[in-house]
Design an enzyme around this catalytic site. Sequence first.
Site, mmCIF file in Angstrom:
data_model
loop_
_atom_site.group_PDB
_atom_site.id
_atom_site.type_symbol
_atom_site.label_atom_id
_atom_site.label_comp_id
_atom_site.label_asym_id
_atom_site.label_seq_id
_atom_site.Cartn_x
_atom_site.Cartn_y
_atom_site.Cartn_z
ATOM 1 N N CYS A 170 0.792 -1.171 0.010
ATOM 2 C CA CYS A 170 -0.115 0.170 0.035
ATOM 3 C C CYS A 170 0.771 1.149 -0.250
ATOM 4 O O CYS A 170 0.394 2.338 -0.244
ATOM 5 C CB CYS A 170 -1.081 -0.028 1.123
ATOM 6 S SG CYS A 170 -2.053 -1.501 0.952
ATOM 7 N N HIS A 301 -2.202 8.732 4.780
ATOM 8 C CA HIS A 301 -2.408 7.425 4.521
ATOM 9 C C HIS A 301 -4.086 7.186 4.795
ATOM 10 O O HIS A 301 -4.641 6.644 3.853
ATOM 11 C CB HIS A 301 -1.693 6.324 5.176
ATOM 12 C CG HIS A 301 -1.965 5.067 4.457
ATOM 13 N ND1 HIS A 301 -1.663 4.760 3.313
ATOM 14 C CD2 HIS A 301 -2.028 3.893 5.202
ATOM 15 C CE1 HIS A 301 -1.895 3.415 3.172
ATOM 16 N NE2 HIS A 301 -2.240 2.856 3.994
ATOM 17 N N HIS A 335 -9.586 2.477 -0.499
ATOM 18 C CA HIS A 335 -8.129 2.099 -0.702
ATOM 19 C C HIS A 335 -7.683 1.388 -1.706
ATOM 20 O O HIS A 335 -8.225 0.290 -2.014
ATOM 21 C CB HIS A 335 -7.935 1.173 0.742
ATOM 22 C CG HIS A 335 -6.299 1.192 1.015
ATOM 23 N ND1 HIS A 335 -5.473 1.423 0.012
ATOM 24 C CD2 HIS A 335 -5.632 0.706 2.187
ATOM 25 C CE1 HIS A 335 -4.336 1.092 0.466
ATOM 26 N NE2 HIS A 335 -4.378 0.958 1.673
#
Lengths: 410, 93
Positions: A170, A301, A335
């Site tokens: 990620c 994030h 995400h």
Amino acid sequence: MYDDERAPRRVVITGLGTVTSIGLGVTAFLDGLRSGRSGVKPITAFDTTGFAHANGCEVDDFDPADWIHRTEPAELGRATQFSIAAARMAVEDAGLTPGDLRERKVLISVGTTDAESRDLDLLVGQQLEHGPEQLDHRVVRRAQAGRLSSGIVRELGLVDVEALTIPTACAAGNYAIGSGFDAIRDGDVEAALCGGADAVCRKTFTGFYRLGTIAPEVCQPFDKDRKGILTGEGAGILLMESLDSARARGARIYAEVLGYGLSCDAHHPVAPDQDGLARCIEVAHANAGVKAEDIDFISAHGTGTHANDVTEAGAIRQVFDNPPPTISIKSMIGHSMGAASALASAACALAITEDFIPPTINHRETDPECGLDCVPNEARPARLNVVQNNALAFAGNNAVLILGRYEEAV
Amino acid sequence: MTTAANHLDIEARDRIKEIICDILEIEPEEMTDTSRFKEDHEADSMGAIEILSQLERVFGTDIDQAELSRMVNLAAVVTVVEEAIAAQSDPAN
């Protein structure tokens, strides 16, 4: 000391390619960011029977034939299709042609979490149902991580090129952009197409679901009632070149890449480590030659899980006496895994160019444990000079990117 | 309602112990009914989730993730599994 031939080059972003659940292409993406559009809808990528809830942020208006001309789309997995489409968008957005890039030394660097895991899901299903001898040959051939970057080379017909796929989960988008920054800065290449790509797949949704981290309805970063992430997909590819090359051709410059930091703390398989992230932010500031007080906003994030948001906010407060506004575009696009920090970098570049801070949507009440100004629900006009883009990944793979406004010396 | 009929037999209890020891990478003799996974056997949240999902598979039942906070030792896990099986066979469900 450098001689003139080897002096480090300044690196700028001159093209953006964005495949997102809130819009295809930079114009639609910008409009989505400014208006706080939500990409959430029920997942259609796989049969969600048996899951108590299954919302996600899928790209639903994507026709690969609109973007991919030299390759048969059926020979490409979905993440590769996204990657190639975003690369073509970025080249066009930079006012270049594939022919221009064929004359240059180029780096292609694409970050990913899952690569073509969606195809692996498909193949596992075929094997369980019909046996291994019945696997679809075409799917077997295309289910390779390397295709995410080599697919761009093939589609654009590049010749003097290195193609990397960077699998740092990620945080991979920022890693890839960092690799392009280094390559241009050192004079190894003249242009770089860097970012990240991923496609929604059953394996990853199920993994997060089993960890109890999938939100039932919406993603609410930094909210006291946040319930987790929504899995998303897409691709973000940035065209980067040296400042000299951009100026020589009179290119529009979105932003300058000032530097980045990496930290791999390997502290825990899934839990983020506050000190590891704080260290990464400090490394990024030092590498970019900026101080904490120079940062005008942070693209976090901000996954919307309990652990991420409180740990990330803690790390920010560890480094910043007065944290700047800190937002999460995951509230809008979910995400998108390996594409996440690449799309956030694109959002940061647009924010600098267009003088606004994107909002954190779905926000009702800020968690006092996070205690940040997350620009709730409405974009905010702002003149931005230096912005920070955070990315955290499982196993403590952190990558923080610093972008700055480029101004012609008067 | 959990009745005596829902109590797991020795074989099932041993199976639970085997699953947990396997995931926590410890020998069965190191674990008692009340030794604590986290404090005594260095279990983390990932281990806890792995235990929960393995139990669901082996016993063919659903265990609510909220039960994780109760599943601190072998005795507690046996109770949670018994309740989950009971809830499943309860016509009210």
